[in-house]
Scaffold this motif. Sequence first.
Motif, short mmCIF file in Angstrom:
data_model
loop_
_atom_site.label_atom_id
_atom_site.label_comp_id
_atom_site.label_asym_id
_atom_site.label_seq_id
_atom_site.Cartn_x
_atom_site.Cartn_y
_atom_site.Cartn_z
N ALA A 83 12.27 -0.69 -36.58
CA ALA A 83 11.15 0.10 -37.16
C ALA A 83 11.00 -0.13 -39.08
O ALA A 83 9.71 -0.14 -39.09
CB ALA A 83 11.80 1.64 -37.30
N CYS A 85 8.97 1.38 -31.19
CA CYS A 85 8.88 1.51 -32.30
C CYS A 85 7.74 2.69 -32.06
O CYS A 85 6.42 2.20 -31.88
CB CYS A 85 7.97 0.17 -33.69
SG CYS A 85 9.68 -1.01 -33.56
N ALA A 101 12.98 3.51 -33.67
CA ALA A 101 12.39 2.40 -32.78
C ALA A 101 13.92 2.62 -31.91
O ALA A 101 14.48 3.54 -32.84
CB ALA A 101 12.81 1.46 -33.02
N GLU A 154 18.33 -1.18 -34.42
CA GLU A 154 16.74 -0.30 -34.38
C GLU A 154 15.97 0.08 -36.00
O GLU A 154 14.76 -0.04 -36.32
CB GLU A 154 17.03 1.22 -33.72
CG GLU A 154 17.20 0.84 -32.02
CD GLU A 154 18.03 2.02 -31.43
OE1 GLU A 154 17.90 1.51 -30.23
OE2 GLU A 154 18.70 3.12 -32.18
#
Length: 412
Positions: free
Chosen positions: A73, A223, A81, A69
């Motif tokens: 992002a 995101c 994210a 994540e």
Amino acid sequence: MTKTYKHIETATIHAGKIKDEQFGSLTTPIYQTSTFVFDNAEQGGDRFAGEASGYIYSRLGNPTVRQLELKVAQLEGMEDAAATATGMGAVSAALLTNLSAGDHLIASKALYGCSYSLIRHQLTRFGIEVSFVDMTVNGAIENAIKANTKVIFAETPINPNLDVIDLDMLGNVANKHNLISIVDNTFLSPILQQPGKFGIDIVIHSATKYLNGHGDVVAGIVCSSQEMIEQIKLTVLKDIGATMSPHDAWLILRGLKTLAIRVKQHCKSAQIVAEYLQSHPKVKQVYYPGLEDHPGYPYMGTQMLGAGGVIGFEINGGIDDGKTMINATRLFSIAVSLGDAESLIQHPASMTHSPYSPEERQEAGISDGLIRIAVGLEHVDDIIADLDQALSRVPQLAKQIGVTNQKIADCA
Ligand code: PLP
């Protein structure tokens, strides 16, 4: 806070990395665990109450998934994210978090088939009003705005007809009318396009495609701002349960290390293939934004740094000849999906876009004769040679055995 990198190529490899203090592992460990052990009851309670940091249960968060994540992002230039089990999990989480009964959604009239189906057939069951508009037409979005409009949803380039939507216009309209803008960036990946730069609030991916790139995972990611991601995770995703497994996150982290070089090669080969198809006498029309006569071409170099690896085209003679051509390919795999090392070929009207009725497809500008190819990472000469032999043998084979939907065995 993770370290930020100036160049996206470096970020695909290093961003989001959490140092393994215990063993110094170079790569991200797979935390293949369903749950996390608390030191005591108080700590467990505090974590649930949000008063202490730390993991609780892998549906709510997992260290391997978290690294993915943080990385994606950063690649998208967004604050945070949320990783999801599939791309459709990402689309659903973004829409369900921001829409309630009585709200109005404006969606692009052409979309990936299941995104269309979710909006057209599922959201409307829960009292969400929907308008599908041609977002390539000037003023079309603003004309569709109502007092209860909350969200604008689009993808660009559009799957499967490769229409390009002006992200600057979309971001400005959303901002002006205080609407939430959501863009599916699956076709280009952050290497070629970062919708957040144009003020888009939420960027989603089917991570199944270029982000992973190896055809061995179905996954998605959303995101956005930290606040929005927190809302998505805590209000919808944890209850719907479409969260990503740590092993899938690890595979995507591995795939992402080569995202930049893969995507550049996909683009390079796709451009050559698109030009080849355009010059072929049996090809009626090619849809690829890297071609100068494509309406999306003016966005090249500004909104999008490349046209990606997906090409749509129609051959002379209609659907049956198209299917015969698909069946005559040898190097190409007849399969849906895109962004893999393998070149893939499919027929959207009967496959990815079959959730549209024939009338809806026509309305959305998705022709029944359209063939979609995802140009892979094989040598471009081999890709063209396969298309060439498939195109050249079609009329002859079609005459001999009639129109067929079966793989033409003697092409091998
Ligand atoms: N968005 C786009 C543009 C897609 O092409 C797809 C799948 O093909 C999806 C979303 C859905 O992703 P998934 O198949 O990972 O659920």
